[in-house]
Design a protein around this motif. Structure first.
Motif, PDB file in Angstrom:
ATOM      1  N   UNK A 334       0.856  -1.187   0.000  1.00  0.00           N
ATOM      2  CA  UNK A 334       0.000   0.000   0.000  1.00  0.00           C
ATOM      3  C   UNK A 334       0.895   1.242   0.000  1.00  0.00           C
ATOM      4  N   UNK A 335       0.677   2.156  -0.958  1.00  0.00           N
ATOM      5  CA  UNK A 335       1.523   3.361  -0.991  1.00  0.00           C
ATOM      6  C   UNK A 335       1.076   4.394   0.045  1.00  0.00           C
ATOM      7  N   UNK A 336       2.037   5.178   0.510  1.00  0.00           N
ATOM      8  CA  UNK A 336       1.747   6.225   1.494  1.00  0.00           C
ATOM      9  C   UNK A 336       2.007   7.592   0.841  1.00  0.00           C
ATOM     10  N   UNK A 337       0.942   8.206   0.312  1.00  0.00           N
ATOM     11  CA  UNK A 337       1.085   9.456  -0.435  1.00  0.00           C
ATOM     12  C   UNK A 337       1.756  10.541   0.409  1.00  0.00           C
ATOM     13  N   UNK A 338       1.484  10.531   1.718  1.00  0.00           N
ATOM     14  CA  UNK A 338       2.050  11.569   2.587  1.00  0.00           C
ATOM     15  C   UNK A 338       3.584  11.577   2.517  1.00  0.00           C
ATOM     16  N   UNK A 339       4.175  10.418   2.276  1.00  0.00           N
ATOM     17  CA  UNK A 339       5.641  10.361   2.179  1.00  0.00           C
ATOM     18  C   UNK A 339       6.132  10.567   0.738  1.00  0.00           C
ATOM     19  N   UNK A 340       5.290  10.212  -0.226  1.00  0.00           N
ATOM     20  CA  UNK A 340       5.743  10.133  -1.615  1.00  0.00           C
ATOM     21  C   UNK A 340       5.623  11.466  -2.364  1.00  0.00           C
ATOM     22  N   UNK A 341       4.543  12.185  -2.112  1.00  0.00           N
ATOM     23  CA  UNK A 341       4.212  13.398  -2.879  1.00  0.00           C
ATOM     24  C   UNK A 341       5.386  14.394  -2.927  1.00  0.00           C
ATOM     25  N   UNK A 342       5.778  14.749  -4.153  1.00  0.00           N
ATOM     26  CA  UNK A 342       6.822  15.755  -4.412  1.00  0.00           C
ATOM     27  C   UNK A 342       8.211  15.366  -3.907  1.00  0.00           C
ATOM     28  N   UNK A 357       6.752  -6.548 -11.510  1.00  0.00           N
ATOM     29  CA  UNK A 357       6.433  -5.947 -10.203  1.00  0.00           C
ATOM     30  C   UNK A 357       7.061  -4.567 -10.059  1.00  0.00           C
ATOM     31  N   UNK A 358       8.286  -4.434 -10.571  1.00  0.00           N
ATOM     32  CA  UNK A 358       8.932  -3.133 -10.486  1.00  0.00           C
ATOM     33  C   UNK A 358       8.128  -2.096 -11.273  1.00  0.00           C
ATOM     34  N   UNK A 359       7.675  -2.501 -12.462  1.00  0.00           N
ATOM     35  CA  UNK A 359       6.895  -1.592 -13.303  1.00  0.00           C
ATOM     36  C   UNK A 359       5.659  -1.103 -12.540  1.00  0.00           C
ATOM     37  N   UNK A 360       4.954  -2.045 -11.881  1.00  0.00           N
ATOM     38  CA  UNK A 360       3.751  -1.671 -11.118  1.00  0.00           C
ATOM     39  C   UNK A 360       4.105  -0.734  -9.968  1.00  0.00           C
ATOM     40  N   UNK A 361       5.190  -1.060  -9.249  1.00  0.00           N
ATOM     41  CA  UNK A 361       5.563  -0.235  -8.089  1.00  0.00           C
ATOM     42  C   UNK A 361       5.946   1.178  -8.513  1.00  0.00           C
ATOM     43  N   UNK A 366       4.769   7.143  -9.082  1.00  0.00           N
ATOM     44  CA  UNK A 366       4.490   8.354  -9.879  1.00  0.00           C
ATOM     45  C   UNK A 366       3.039   8.807  -9.696  1.00  0.00           C
ATOM     46  N   UNK A 367       2.109   7.827  -9.666  1.00  0.00           N
ATOM     47  CA  UNK A 367       0.690   8.200  -9.473  1.00  0.00           C
ATOM     48  C   UNK A 367       0.484   8.890  -8.129  1.00  0.00           C
ATOM     49  N   UNK A 372      10.879  12.241  -8.391  1.00  0.00           N
ATOM     50  CA  UNK A 372      11.915  11.444  -9.061  1.00  0.00           C
ATOM     51  C   UNK A 372      11.954  10.045  -8.413  1.00  0.00           C
ATOM     52  N   UNK A 373      12.157   9.029  -9.251  1.00  0.00           N
ATOM     53  CA  UNK A 373      12.290   7.663  -8.726  1.00  0.00           C
ATOM     54  C   UNK A 373      13.621   7.091  -9.241  1.00  0.00           C
ATOM     55  N   UNK A 374      14.553   6.884  -8.316  1.00  0.00           N
ATOM     56  CA  UNK A 374      15.883   6.360  -8.655  1.00  0.00           C
ATOM     57  C   UNK A 374      15.967   4.929  -8.127  1.00  0.00           C
ATOM     58  N   UNK A 375      16.017   3.975  -9.029  1.00  0.00           N
ATOM     59  CA  UNK A 375      16.020   2.573  -8.599  1.00  0.00           C
ATOM     60  C   UNK A 375      17.460   2.054  -8.524  1.00  0.00           C
ATOM     61  N   UNK A 376      17.771   1.376  -7.405  1.00  0.00           N
ATOM     62  CA  UNK A 376      19.076   0.753  -7.203  1.00  0.00           C
ATOM     63  C   UNK A 376      18.854  -0.729  -6.916  1.00  0.00           C
ATOM     64  N   UNK A 377      19.526  -1.574  -7.698  1.00  0.00           N
ATOM     65  CA  UNK A 377      19.292  -3.023  -7.626  1.00  0.00           C
ATOM     66  C   UNK A 377      20.497  -3.702  -6.977  1.00  0.00           C
ATOM     67  N   UNK A 378      20.219  -4.581  -6.010  1.00  0.00           N
ATOM     68  CA  UNK A 378      21.276  -5.148  -5.166  1.00  0.00           C
ATOM     69  C   UNK A 378      22.171  -6.169  -5.864  1.00  0.00           C
ATOM     70  N   UNK A 379      21.806  -6.591  -7.067  1.00  0.00           N
ATOM     71  CA  UNK A 379      22.656  -7.542  -7.795  1.00  0.00           C
ATOM     72  C   UNK A 379      22.780  -7.064  -9.241  1.00  0.00           C
ATOM     73  N   UNK A 380      23.677  -7.650 -10.031  1.00  0.00           N
ATOM     74  CA  UNK A 380      23.792  -7.246 -11.444  1.00  0.00           C
ATOM     75  C   UNK A 380      22.552  -7.673 -12.243  1.00  0.00           C
TER      76      UNK A 380
END
Ligand code: SF4
Length: 475
Positions: A334-342, A357-361, A366-367, A372-380
């Protein structure tokens, strides 16, 4: 993947067997079962787990189970434990791994008019194949050697006889198997012994870790003690994904704690990153450990913009059916808009497999107004499908996001794969940029393989890293 559990006690073992096996529930989703060896009987109960949890399904059966030696399994393959009658005596069996030459072994058995149960999927069950290989030999020890010699892929297993348990780790130690003991009245006289795919199953049922079995090692465990029956080999290829994704945070494999290694993974990503963000988050569950490591290293605030709805979605693995998996993945966060907005957010995830799943998240972030969304992946980037474990049935080569990118960039031949998996090669940057574009991310970075190996902390030659570099040895 699946998990296996075995126990021998001086008193009835069912309570510890039930709760210990339940603590392996994060390792599989399909079937779960228990078996006990009583004075002259073997009793087992196995259930489908796709619609409910192990404890819910197995609890009503506990009144029927009595004995001081027991086996448990959480399986992504077949119904387990299975019990057999053979010239070696009665035995029950649980297995974990993947037998890639199962059709060849089944066809060979057919020549000797060997009969297998027909599974609902029309396939021979891996556990039956292992039982067949064991019971063709003159002793369990010879049978275990035959399994090691004949099985391609990997298979760790526990055999239960009326006298005790044979704990057998796969030849190259791709899957772990750990021995524990329950302290008794004196330190020299433990009250019981346990074998488990994960050490995190021990503490709450009163057991302590003794040691991991070595690759290919087989030990025999009775209520009174244990002894090595087949010495460990000196080559190991333990699955690196145990630390990145599968493992429960409190588990240790080869002495390396899962959560600790995830902190180091996150820190390694952070050490090579200077993106400006307002805070750091992680995709539950395994992304959280990586995110904590990243946030601590860069001294950035850690937040939870996506929160897992634990009252009814407690499990990290998903149903077998891909559509149901996607639905579960969407509904449990469940997303928490209060933390995400702007906000500008650095988001850590363990891996990108298919990317669904990443695409959905990312869409949700963004919705909910993320700037800005910067994704960092723990493996190659995952490029090679796993030939050694049942990592995920949906994980065919063409579904892997890394391969999709290479095919999109190179055409159908998908040439130059070695260049794409080399993080120092410009083609690797092209592949990462292609994936970033698919998800419309502000930026995307993957862990370098050398940094992942350092974060785990074992020598590279002891780790299987085939998913990322195609390397392998042995079978
Ligand atoms: S190929 Fe990947 S998932 Fe399979 S054993 Fe190796 S590291 Fe683990």
């Amino acid at each position: 993947m699946g998990g296996i559990f075995g126990i021998t006690r001086k008193h009835d073992c069912v309570h510890d067997l039930f709760y210990g096996t339940d603590y392996l529930s994060h390792l599989g989703t399909k079937r779960g079962g228990l078996a006990v060896a009583g004075s002259d009987t073997f009793t087992s109960r196995v259930h489908l787990l796709e619609s409910s949890y192990f404890r819910t399904k197995l609890e009503p059966d506990l009144k029927d189970l009595k004995g001081n030696i027991g086996l448990g399994a959480i399986s992504d393959t077949d119904s387990q434990p299975l019990t057999f009658y053979s010239h070696l005596g009665s035995f029950s069996l649980v297995t974990v791994g993947r037998i890639t030459n199962i059709d060849e072994l089944a066809a060979e058995a057919g020549k000797y008019r060997y009969t297998f149960n027909r599974s609902s999927a029309g396939k021979v069950r891996p556990t039956e194949i292992i039982a067949m290989l064991l019971s063709r030999e003159n002793s369990f020890e010879d049978g275990i050697r035959a399994v090691h010699a004949r099985v391609k892929g990997s298979c760790s297993f526990i055999i239960m006889t009326e006298k005790g348990l044979y704990g057998c780790r796969d030849l190259l130690g791709r899957t772990p198997l750990t021995l524990g003991c329950k302290p008794g009245a004196s330190s020299s006289d433990p009250e019981g012994w346990v074998l488990s795919s994960e050490s995190s199953a021990f503490y709450n049922v009163g057991f302590e870790t003794v040691r991991d079995l070595g690759p290919g090692e087989a030990i025999f465990v009775t209520p009174d003690g244990w002894e090595t029956r087949i010495a460990p080999g000196n080559k190991m290829q333990i699955c690196s994904f145990l630390w990145v994704y599968y493992g429960y945070p409190s588990a240790c494999y080869e002495g390396v704690n899962v959560e600790d290694s995830r902190y180091r993974c996150g820190a390694a990503l952070a050490a090579e990153d200077n993106v400006e963000v307002d805070f750091v988050g992680g995709i539950p569950d395994s992304g959280i450990g990586h995110a904590v490591g990243y946030a601590n290293y860069r001294r950035l605030p850690y937040g939870r913009p996506l929160v897992k709805y634990t009252p009814t979605w407690p499990r990290s693995f998903m149903p077998q059916n891909q559509e149901s998996r996607d639905l579960v993945a969407k509904m449990k966060l469940i997303p928490n808009r209060a933390l995400i907005q702007d906000k500008r957010i650095a988001f850590l995830d363990d891996s990108i497999v298919r990317g669904t799943q990443l695409k959905d998240n990312v869409k949700v972030l963004y919705q909910q107004g993320a700037k800005e969304v910067h994704i960092r992946i723990a493996c190659p980037t995952l490029v090679y499908p796993c030939p050694f474990l049942n990592f995920s049935p949906a994980r065919s080569a063409l579904e892997l996001m890394g391969l999709k990118a290479i095919f999109a960039l190179e055409g159908k031949e998908g040439k130059d794969i070695e260049r794409y998996v080399n993080s120092a090669d410009p083609k690797n940057a092209e592949m990462v940029e292609w994936i970033r574009g698919q998800f419309q991310l502000s930026s995307l970075k993957f862990q370098r393989l050398d940094n992942l190996v350092k974060a785990i902390g074992l020598p590279k030659q002891q780790l299987c890293t085939h998913c990322w570099d195609g390397s392998s040895f042995g079978n």
